[in-house]
Enzyme design. Sequence first.
Site, PDB file in Angstrom:
ATOM      1  N   ALA A 145       0.821  -1.203   0.000  1.00 40.07           N
ATOM      2  CA  ALA A 145       0.000   0.000   0.000  1.00 40.07           C
ATOM      3  C   ALA A 145       0.859   1.259   0.000  1.00 40.07           C
ATOM      4  CB  ALA A 145      -0.922  -0.006   1.213  1.00 40.07           C
TER       5      ALA A 145
ATOM      6  N   GLU B 200       4.741   2.443  -6.006  1.00 41.27           N
ATOM      7  CA  GLU B 200       5.332   1.826  -7.196  1.00 41.27           C
ATOM      8  C   GLU B 200       4.602   2.245  -8.474  1.00 41.27           C
ATOM      9  OE1 GLU B 200       3.520   0.049  -5.007  1.00 41.27           O
ATOM     10  OE2 GLU B 200       1.857  -0.409  -6.349  1.00 41.27           O
TER      11      GLU B 200
ATOM     12  N   ASP C  63       8.022  33.145 -35.117  1.00 40.89           N
ATOM     13  CA  ASP C  63       8.006  33.724 -36.464  1.00 40.89           C
ATOM     14  C   ASP C  63       6.874  34.724 -36.536  1.00 40.89           C
ATOM     15  OD1 ASP C  63       9.979  32.141 -37.455  1.00 40.89           O
ATOM     16  OD2 ASP C  63       8.606  30.561 -38.098  1.00 40.89           O
TER      17      ASP C  63
ATOM     18  N   ASP D 290       9.790  26.765 -39.483  1.00 44.96           N
ATOM     19  CA  ASP D 290       9.108  25.952 -40.486  1.00 44.96           C
ATOM     20  C   ASP D 290      10.048  25.437 -41.573  1.00 44.96           C
ATOM     21  OD1 ASP D 290       9.599  28.387 -41.675  1.00 44.96           O
ATOM     22  OD2 ASP D 290       7.498  28.983 -41.817  1.00 44.96           O
TER      23      ASP D 290
ATOM     24  N   ASP E 240      15.696  26.002 -40.097  1.00 47.39           N
ATOM     25  CA  ASP E 240      15.244  26.220 -38.726  1.00 47.39           C
ATOM     26  C   ASP E 240      15.550  25.006 -37.844  1.00 47.39           C
ATOM     27  OD1 ASP E 240      14.146  28.768 -39.045  1.00 47.39           O
ATOM     28  OD2 ASP E 240      12.309  27.949 -39.906  1.00 47.39           O
TER      29      ASP E 240
ATOM     30  N   ASN F 197      -0.342   7.513   1.818  1.00 43.13           N
ATOM     31  CA  ASN F 197       0.560   6.427   2.177  1.00 43.13           C
ATOM     32  C   ASN F 197       1.255   6.698   3.506  1.00 43.13           C
ATOM     33  OD1 ASN F 197      -0.214   5.545  -0.275  1.00 43.13           O
ATOM     34  ND2 ASN F 197       1.826   5.414  -1.175  1.00 43.13           N
TER      35      ASN F 197
ATOM     36  N   GLU G  53      -1.000   5.926   6.355  1.00 44.60           N
ATOM     37  CA  GLU G  53      -1.155   4.490   6.615  1.00 44.60           C
ATOM     38  C   GLU G  53       0.037   3.962   7.422  1.00 44.60           C
ATOM     39  OE1 GLU G  53      -1.673   3.216   2.548  1.00 44.60           O
ATOM     40  OE2 GLU G  53      -3.511   4.417   2.439  1.00 44.60           O
TER      41      GLU G  53
HETATM   42  P1  ATP Z   1       8.901  35.555 -41.438  1.00 44.31           P
HETATM   43  O1  ATP Z   1      10.280  35.202 -41.011  1.00 44.31           O
HETATM   44  O2  ATP Z   1       8.109  36.169 -40.356  1.00 44.31           O
HETATM   45  O3  ATP Z   1       8.188  34.490 -42.156  1.00 44.31           O
HETATM   46  P2  ATP Z   1       9.334  36.804 -43.947  1.00 44.31           P
HETATM   47  O4  ATP Z   1       8.361  35.950 -44.656  1.00 44.31           O
HETATM   48  O5  ATP Z   1       9.349  38.240 -44.308  1.00 44.31           O
HETATM   49  O6  ATP Z   1       9.124  36.795 -42.425  1.00 44.31           O
HETATM   50  P3  ATP Z   1      11.430  35.572 -45.371  1.00 44.31           P
HETATM   51  O7  ATP Z   1      10.536  34.563 -45.947  1.00 44.31           O
HETATM   52  O8  ATP Z   1      12.800  35.181 -44.945  1.00 44.31           O
HETATM   53  O9  ATP Z   1      10.785  36.223 -44.117  1.00 44.31           O
HETATM   54  O10 ATP Z   1      11.532  36.769 -46.391  1.00 44.31           O
HETATM   55  C1  ATP Z   1      12.484  37.774 -46.278  1.00 44.31           C
HETATM   56  C2  ATP Z   1      12.193  38.867 -47.263  1.00 44.31           C
HETATM   57  O11 ATP Z   1      12.304  38.365 -48.589  1.00 44.31           O
HETATM   58  C3  ATP Z   1      10.781  39.410 -47.179  1.00 44.31           C
HETATM   59  O12 ATP Z   1      10.681  40.447 -46.252  1.00 44.31           O
HETATM   60  C4  ATP Z   1      10.501  39.885 -48.579  1.00 44.31           C
HETATM   61  O13 ATP Z   1      10.986  41.204 -48.764  1.00 44.31           O
HETATM   62  C5  ATP Z   1      11.330  38.943 -49.423  1.00 44.31           C
HETATM   63  N1  ATP Z   1      10.479  37.895 -49.981  1.00 44.31           N
HETATM   64  C6  ATP Z   1       9.615  37.113 -49.330  1.00 44.31           C
HETATM   65  N2  ATP Z   1       9.006  36.263 -50.165  1.00 44.31           N
HETATM   66  C7  ATP Z   1       9.496  36.508 -51.380  1.00 44.31           C
HETATM   67  C8  ATP Z   1       9.277  35.953 -52.689  1.00 44.31           C
HETATM   68  N3  ATP Z   1       8.422  34.962 -52.882  1.00 44.31           N
HETATM   69  N4  ATP Z   1       9.959  36.467 -53.717  1.00 44.31           N
HETATM   70  C9  ATP Z   1      10.821  37.457 -53.525  1.00 44.31           C
HETATM   71  N5  ATP Z   1      11.067  38.023 -52.349  1.00 44.31           N
HETATM   72  C10 ATP Z   1      10.430  37.559 -51.272  1.00 44.31           C
END
Ligand code: ATP
Length: 852
Positions: free
Chosen positions: A278, A282, A324, A596, A600, A662, A665
């Site tokens: 008791a 465990e 982010d 993401d 990262d 426990n 007891e």
């Molecule tokens: P977070 O980190 O919050 O997602 P974010 O999307 O701005 O921010 P990144 O994806 O690294 O970060 O983008 C950095 C920069 O690149 C943006 O601020 C934008 O100016 C440019 N960028 C984002 N997407 C594109 C794209 N598809 N084509 C060209 N330039 C882009």
Amino acid sequence: MNFYQNSIDELFSQLKSQKEGLTHSEAAKRIQEIGPNILLEKKKKPAWVLFLAQFKDFMILILAAAAVISGIVGDLTDTIIILLIILLNALLGFTQEYRAEKTMESLKKLTETQTKVIRDAQTIVVPSQELVPGDVVVLEAGNMTPADIRLIETFSLKVDESSLTGESVAIDKIADPLEKEGLAPGDQLNMVFKGTLITNGRASGLVVATGMSTEIGKIAGLLQENAPITPLQQRMQRFGKVISYLILGICALLFASGVARGEDIFQVLLLSVSLAVAAIPEALPALITIALSLGAGRLAKKKALIRKLPAVESLGSVTYICTDKTGTLTQNKMSVISLEADHRKSFSPKFSNLQLAMGLSHDVHLDKKGKPEGEATELALVERLLKEISKEQYLLLEQEFPRIGELPFDSTRKRMSTLHQFGDQVLILCKGASESISGILKDGALAKELTLSSEVWAEKGERVLAFAGKLVPNLPPESEWSKLENELDFFGKVGMIDPPREEVKVSIKECKSAGIKPVMITGDHPATAKAIAAKVGIWKTGDLVLTGAELTKLSDEDFAKKVEQISVYARVAPEQKLRIVQALQLKGHYVAMTGDGVNDAPSLKAANIGVAMGIAGTDVSKEAAHMILLDDNFATIVGAVKEGRRIFENIRKFIKYILTCNSAEIWVIGLAPFLGFPNPLLPIHILWINLVTDGLPALALAGEKSEKDQMKRPPRPPKQSLFAEGVGYHIVWVGMLMAGVTLFTQYWAIQNGWHWQTMVFSVLAFSQLGHVMAIRSDRTFLFRQGLLSNLPLLLAVGGTMLLQLGVIYVPFMNDIFHTEALNLKELAFAGGMALIVFHAVELEKWIRSKIK
Ligand code: ATP
């Protein structure tokens, strides 16, 4: 011949497939034949093994043996009842464990990956499990390779094969056949293998092996994945060992003193062993696992998927949430609100240069219904463009100026370029962050002006994208494409907004009052980032904003000095997140970090809680994370922290409850002989209390709702002892109090010639029920909390009370438990004694609130 030596055409005919992929029916047929693409795990223990495992505890076996022996020499009913109680106990443990295991299994299913596959000449997404040899698949950076695949076509493909070969440097892959014989998997450069991670580029390939026939399947054989032990369980196991020896010592003493007093040796043995069973906690480590697993199940319902069980308990200790911006704090629904085209030059008579760039330089596709689909930033551009030109014109753009090459977007360069056939010339289109574009413009003055005017938009919280391009006479070789990104003409810029998620503001407030600091980490412009951070409440006057470039220049010491003042990191490359995590951890913080992308992964691994995005996240980031947000929402992290705190507190509550019972007891049985009292309880009484009174209410305690001020208190220090904050004292003093009222009852009842043993039995049982009601909250009085706010517990307590009354008043139970019906006076006395314990614990709350 090996797959890597064959040409693709040979492999297509060998695997009866083609460029357009398998047909749906053929794929279905193949999966029927060879089974799903999964690695077999160690066979799950069947239910009956799990059930039998409940009896593996040494003390339980001794108890059973002692019961049988005492049955042979004495009372057979006792033996049967004891065995029944052992059986019931096992059944209870088994159901809980089984339920927890099922929960974990169903959670695992949620993390399964998806793969893009071409079937019937169409690209579709299927669960990776459904791949079969002969499937043509499309792979891209961030994917986990779903099967063994011979590459058909590669674009800058790099693969991290460390899970297979141990080699941590990513390998460049190619599509050509290799000649050499006997190459090891690590050298088969035109193959990618199941379980490896695609860190860069993209590719298409032909699935050649699935499931257990893959290289990893062959090596691993049957994968053995043992659940890791959480820190809490480790501590509990260590504590359990010490306490077990202590209790065994006490029980041995009891046995010896009983024998010395000349009592029946079998009865004393049974009593001591029953007490040991008791009192030794465990079941606690198992109960903790169950509470954590079921907690993980509850978290999943709240959209936080736990990948590593220890995360459940560490959630409550988080002091920093680094998040982010895009999609997590914001809705990731961009829309263009500012636009400025430069009309000085025009390459096409029908479209402005900005329209060309907005219409061509992206990966947006129209779906079957003609709705644009793609990444939010690019989607916003196309949606805006479609307000200026018709859908037909838009589609014409792509046909007229087909894409012949690209330099994909990456967050370090912050731009991307596409190359298009433009009559007999080549058009290069480039889009990206203003600073990134201004560095490659032909006109220096214009570049300066672009930087300044973008700043103004950024300060309003807009994400600014600039566009540029030029015409060149012909297409250079791919290795020289990057050189095309210079001396460009400016086409214009757009500003877009991405509104914060509605619930984020409240969550951030909650975070702050809970002693957790939220920090924004983004690739966006510092002014945009700061504006949005201020809007949601992350940035406040006095906080610092640090850019990635500034971070690079800071020494570790200087960074450490500042790190606690920074609430926004902008223009940060994902690789730099690791430094942020480490700096915070050096300051003693417990860090949750979101991510993401492929890059990262290191910071997610290093964080105390790595949080990957379920929707936007790559397989690579999910693989590295401890927790996955099914809705990519910041508020979900805060919700998870809250739930984590609750789970931990409830675990601590049932530990407190069980250990207090426990200890009571032990005091009762151990002290009685020294006070000159007869043995207060029979072995079955102790076992009954252990099973019924302790068991069910303890489980129900795990379902207790969170304390009102749960998110108004600072995080729990991760190394804090389980017995801190008065828990240790509580166990000792309440245990002694329970024993005190019980032994006093024994004394008083004997004095008055009452049914003392039944009374002692009842007082101990009832006072434990009173105790469990009182410790539902550490701070709030029960009447304020409301009796009905934990219904399962109320039912458990009510049910147990009825059972106990049954033991006292139902004649056949009297025979079994050697009890006698109490008269009203006796029952009232027992009830009153038990209530003392309840009130004392409530008084403890009051005193503690006064001391504070
Ligand atoms: P977070 O980190 O919050 O997602 P974010 O999307 O701005 O921010 P990144 O994806 O690294 O970060 O983008 C950095 C920069 O690149 C943006 O601020 C934008 O100016 C440019 N960028 C984002 N997407 C594109 C794209 N598809 N084509 C060209 N330039 C882009």
